[in-house]
Design an enzyme around this catalytic site. Sequence first.
Site, PDB file in Angstrom:
ATOM      1  N   ASN A   7       4.860  -6.004   7.198  1.00  0.00           N
ATOM      2  CA  ASN A   7       4.098  -6.735   8.216  1.00  0.00           C
ATOM      3  C   ASN A   7       4.328  -8.238   8.161  1.00  0.00           C
ATOM      4  OD1 ASN A   7       1.843  -4.391   7.216  1.00  0.00           O
ATOM      5  ND2 ASN A   7       2.573  -4.346   9.327  1.00  0.00           N
ATOM      6  N   HIS A  11       0.144   1.977   7.038  1.00  0.00           N
ATOM      7  CA  HIS A  11      -1.205   1.810   6.491  1.00  0.00           C
ATOM      8  C   HIS A  11      -2.175   1.687   7.650  1.00  0.00           C
ATOM      9  CE1 HIS A  11       0.911  -0.511   2.991  1.00  0.00           C
ATOM     10  NE2 HIS A  11       1.031   0.802   2.852  1.00  0.00           N
ATOM     11  N   SER A  64       1.667  -1.857   7.182  1.00  0.00           N
ATOM     12  CA  SER A  64       2.607  -0.818   6.794  1.00  0.00           C
ATOM     13  C   SER A  64       3.663  -1.393   5.868  1.00  0.00           C
ATOM     14  CB  SER A  64       3.305  -0.213   8.028  1.00  0.00           C
ATOM     15  OG  SER A  64       2.380   0.282   8.960  1.00  0.00           O
ATOM     16  N   GLU A  94      -2.828   3.573   2.372  1.00  0.00           N
ATOM     17  CA  GLU A  94      -1.856   4.661   2.309  1.00  0.00           C
ATOM     18  C   GLU A  94      -2.282   5.824   3.201  1.00  0.00           C
ATOM     19  OE1 GLU A  94       1.056   4.856   0.276  1.00  0.00           O
ATOM     20  OE2 GLU A  94       0.722   2.729  -0.071  1.00  0.00           O
TER      21      GLU A  94
END
Length: 697
Positions: free
Chosen positions: A424, A202, A180, A634
């Site tokens: 992340n 994500h 993400s 995405e």
Amino acid sequence: MRATIIRAAALGLAAAAPAATPATHAGGGEILWDTFGVPHVYAKTEAGAFWGFGYAQAQSHGNLLLRLFGEARGRAAEYWGGADNETQDRWLVANDVPTRAATWFRQQTPQMRADLDAFAAGINAYAAAHPDALDPAMRRVLPVSGTDVMAHAHRLMNYVYIASDRKVLADPTTNEAGGSNAWAVAPSRSASGKAMLLANPHLPWAPSMLTYYEAHLNAPGYSVYGATQVGLPVLRFAFNDDLGFTNTVNTMLGYASYKLTLADGGYRYDGKVLPFTTAQKSYRVRQPDGTLKTVAFTQRYATQGPVFDLPRNGGTIALKVAGLDRPGVLQQYLDMGKAHDFAAFQRALRRMQVPMFNIVYADRAGHIMYIDNGILPRHADGDVATWSRPVAGDTSATLWRDVHGYDDLPKVVDPASGFVQNANDPPWLATWPRQLDPKAFPGYVAPVGPVSQRAQHSVMLMTATPKLSFDDFVARKLETGSLMADRLLPDLLAAAKGNADPDIAAAAALLAGWNHKFDADARGALLFETWAALFAPRNFVDQSNYAVKWTLDDPLATPRGLKDPAAAVAMLKAAVAKTRQLYGALDRPFGESSRFHLGDVSLPGNGGFGNTGVFRTITWGPMKNGERTPVHGETWVSMIEFSKPMKALGMMSYGNSSQPGSPHNSDQLRFLTSKTFRTLWIERTEVERHVEDRTRF
């Protein structure tokens, strides 16, 4: 509790008046469905909002929702058969997930029990009102209950994100939850003087327990917009009029596994041989002829926890998962969404019920925050590498007995830099200049590095200018450039200069004319990606071919350089052949083969692999039938500015429904391909102008 649906579009009305129907036990209300299939739930009570949210999830994702609840019961093999379902059931039953969920449900406040029951009742009401809308195989799960909702949350949080069977039994480096991006910008760095927040998880595109759902929930004392995973009754990526928050997956080690030394039918522990305690457990498996077979097994327990045999003669371990005494994850997310100032938000965080995730926060008062959140066992020593794999289980010295509190965790609050970010990465680059020192925390809190090039790019995007307007904020979110290309291509082209090989000369010319962006019309992107996969194997993370590896002393400019320029040029020669083989031409436009393709909608793709330093992350699957499509990346995006009125843009890449025949399972791909967003309709007057359907309950 049968709901009446009025289809405004069919009536030719912008906002049709709902028909009168009996109120539900949850107090009644209505759902306004906007033209993107987003439910805006307006309820008279808190439980009513949960009821409406359950009904909405069933309408948009009913088959997936029922599958998830059946799985959380540990009964997937009973309902649908299959070896994978059987493996999953055994893991959940062995770890007592279904029985613990029942205990956790009883431990909720009376209001939360009513809320969870109402969410389940909304699902059941939809199923009763629309018997033909759900797959008959999924209807075996009905009716669902509040305990099922808790079981799904428990399974997702503790036994998928923290301790999945693949992670514990096979590969501790497994990250099934993906990645993400998150940004929070303070007024000091905002051109408008208003805080801004990006939520950008994500996750996989295929329907699963990680599929996101967008919603807007309104009840007395509770009004929140955002997204969550299907099956959860609270929003995990959310904002209200005063604050917002988002999550990214972190490296929180919320469990420990202990390698046991077996002896005399038991195991060695502190110089003694102890017997296993045991419990008889079972699950059922549907056979091809529809009959059910009961599979019974004896579950062993050691001092540390349940015992499992590792595959391929890997030995025997005991598992201890943190947070099994903390049943409040849903309550905490609910209260985070109910908060209206930083103090109330922190009070919710301090309960420490959410077992992992970086949390990034911003509010109207101008506060921003990053925290490396989670329920983290307290160890005497060791680092992330130590505790990621089984440790000695024959001694009490390794047995953790406590967890860290809120004040122990790395966090950045209102930094002078005016921003926090996470992609992340470990917490050390949460802002820049760096505020957090790894030496100030135990080594097992988070790895020092390496920090991904996507995360480095995230920091660079935030620091590119002293101030950011909301338009700047949005434009930087859409950035498709590759930091890896910026760093390596100048050296690669210099090494290839003057090379007489026609393939290398053609490749160098193509790459020299490419702008390093993974856009649909890019003609060098496929070649660079192919070369980068050879240069940096293992999903673009292997640094053995770089001249300088990543270091915390120079975290935004490493790794860099070519260790062996001649070898890099040889890889370019190999990449030419592979690019032609995979894509049919060296200079094929990126979006011709990389497609946003769902159902009948197929559009040119953009975005690239995050480990190549692309912030707009799309993980592309293998070529199949002449194209490749996203497998990950995405999903939900929201970008907000706490102005008056609030600015809010967003997108759910794969649409807000997975039900067959829904118009909302591919209708947002056009925003993805055009690198644009839609306005998120927050005010009821806005919603009323874009109503597609109404559901009154």
